[in-house]
Design an enzyme around this catalytic site. Structure first.
Site, PDB file in Angstrom:
ATOM      1  N   GLY A 208      27.277  44.083  35.764  1.00 52.40           N
ATOM      2  CA  GLY A 208      25.949  43.551  36.114  1.00 52.40           C
ATOM      3  C   GLY A 208      25.070  44.665  36.642  1.00 52.40           C
ATOM      4  CG  ASN A 209      21.174  44.775  36.376  1.00 49.18           C
ATOM      5  OD1 ASN A 209      20.454  44.123  37.120  1.00 49.18           O
ATOM      6  ND2 ASN A 209      21.250  44.551  35.050  1.00 49.18           N
TER       7      ASN A 209
END
Ligand code: CTP
Length: 401
Positions: A208-209
């Protein structure tokens, strides 16, 4: 813009209450119908007689009118108003509003109000700078209230600093500005992507980020406020929509996001690609949890995700407006300009991770808008709600043309 509007003017007990008389005059002159609600200590600073003479209405302060025993309904008032302005807003009232301490008519009216609320703080510089005041103002912002920041200058204490209530003319301007854009996107279909995407590694892990989704959600709220029909396609975020006219679709991965975007894009006039889409997904995704035993370290093979903005950019019809974002760490301008071409954007919103308080997770942002002809507009550091307004103003201008 203010003509014919029903406005509640809430006045608290601070020396700046004398400026509320001017504010009231300006509102009345602009054609508004104004109901003044004053706190008990507000009356120590300014008399109800002055206020009722100007507004043409009895001033409300208590829950009951002393001589008749009639009840002042905060609920009816809250429904009647098109806007509520609290000026001056003292530290005490801001604290009560933030925490639901409904012990006077002004705070109960605020809690019942369905309309936009504008808060013009006024207090001494140290009170304004106190973490408690800051936190309470942040809470009010999170409820969607509009804070009209105080100015710096000489204060009642003769100290110099931030805490002077904004001048009445500027408070009126802020409200006029609000109403002037309140339906300029009436019925326009807007598609917005927001948040990160999660790309599964196994049933319990993902790539993810740090995107919080705050910028995309602020854009959705601003569009909905201005009358647009908003479809918000969001990756996993911990945010809620406030405006009931936002149609929200939750997705997890880039591929899921693309599928929803393609469906919604067909009849969207505007598409704003604000999501931080993962560039890669996992090719060798495990169907059960990857275990630790054994000596081998798992190898995660990546494959390219679709470019959502470029995919719809390639299908863009005349009259559709496509806006992208670029969050860069270096070569900001040239990278952003290359993305305009690659994705067939009308303009791109650039923010740099080199700017303090801009980008992921923050409540503020600092942007440059670059259009397809290369023209640049640089903006200062602002709240994400204000940044959203600047971006949507740019879109509204293009639609109007
Ligand atoms: N974008 C998208 N789909 C992707 C990647 C990006 O729709 N798979 C959109 C983003 O929402 C944003 C714009 O494209 O509006 C630019 O995103 P960014 O990640 O900066 O661009 P990339 O093309 O992925 O380039 P890079 O990561 O190499 O900088």
């Amino acid at each position: 813009m203010i003509e014919g509007k029903h406005i509640i003017l809430g006045i608290c007990g601070g020396i700046a209450a004398y400026k509320s008389v001017y504010l009231l005059r300006l509102l009345i002159k602009a054609g508004a119908e104004v109901q003044v609600v004053i706190t008990p200590s507000g009356k120590e600073f300014i008399t109800p007689v002055t206020l009722s003479s100007l507004s043409g209405k009895p001033v409300i302060s208590e829950f009951f009118t002393a001589n008749t025993g009639s009840w002042n309904s905060h609920v009816d008032l809250g429904l009647w108003a098109d806007a509520m302005i609290i000026a001056p807003a003292t530290a005490s009232t801001i604290g009560k509003m933030a925490n639901g301490v409904a012990d006077n008519m002004l705070v109960t009216t605020y809690l019942s109000a369905k309309c936009p609320v504008f808060v013009a703080p006024a207090m001494d510089l140290d009170m304004f700078a106190h973490p408690s005041t800051k936190r309470n103002l942040e809470l009010l912002k999170s409820y969607g209230n509009h804070i009209i920041e105080p100015a710096s200058g000489e204060l009642a204490s003769h100290l110099v600093g931030k805490g002077r209530m904004e001048e009445p003319e500027n408070i009126v301007k802020a409200i006029e500005e609000y109403f002037s854009t309140s339906d300029d996107l009436n019925g326009v279909r807007v598609l917005i992507t927001a948040g990160p995407t999660y790309e599964r590694i196994d049933p319990v892990r993902f790539i993810g980020n740090y995107s919080s989704g705050k910028m995309g959600f602020a854009l959705a709220e601003e569009c909905a406020r201005r009358g647009a029909k908003v479809t918000l396609i969001t990756g996993p975020v911990a945010l809620k929509c406030k405006n009931k006219n936002i149609y929200r679709i939750d997705v997890e991965s880039a591929k899921e996001m693309l599928a929803e975007v393609e469906k919604a894009y067909v009849d969207s006039k505007v598409a704003i690609m604000c999501a931080a889409v993962a560039d890669y997904c996992v090719e060798n995704r495990a169907e059960s949890k990857i275990k630790r035993e054994g000596n081998d370290v798992p190898v995660i093979k990546l494959q390219k995700n679709p470019d959502i903005a470029a995919t719809i950019g390639a299908k863009k019809e005349k009259g559709q407006i496509l806006v992208g974002f670029a969050l860069e760490t270096d070569n900001e301008l040239s990278n952003a300009k290359a993305k305009i071409l690659k994705k067939n954007l009308d303009f791109i919103v650039l923010n740099s991770l080199r700017d303090k308080d801009a980008g992921f997770g923050t409540d503020t942002n600092k942007i440059t808008i670059i259009d397809s002809a290369g023209a640049e507009k640089v903006y200062g550091l602002k709240s994400k709600a204000e940044v959203a307004k600047d971006i949507i103003d740019e879109i509204a201008e293009r639609i109007a043309k």
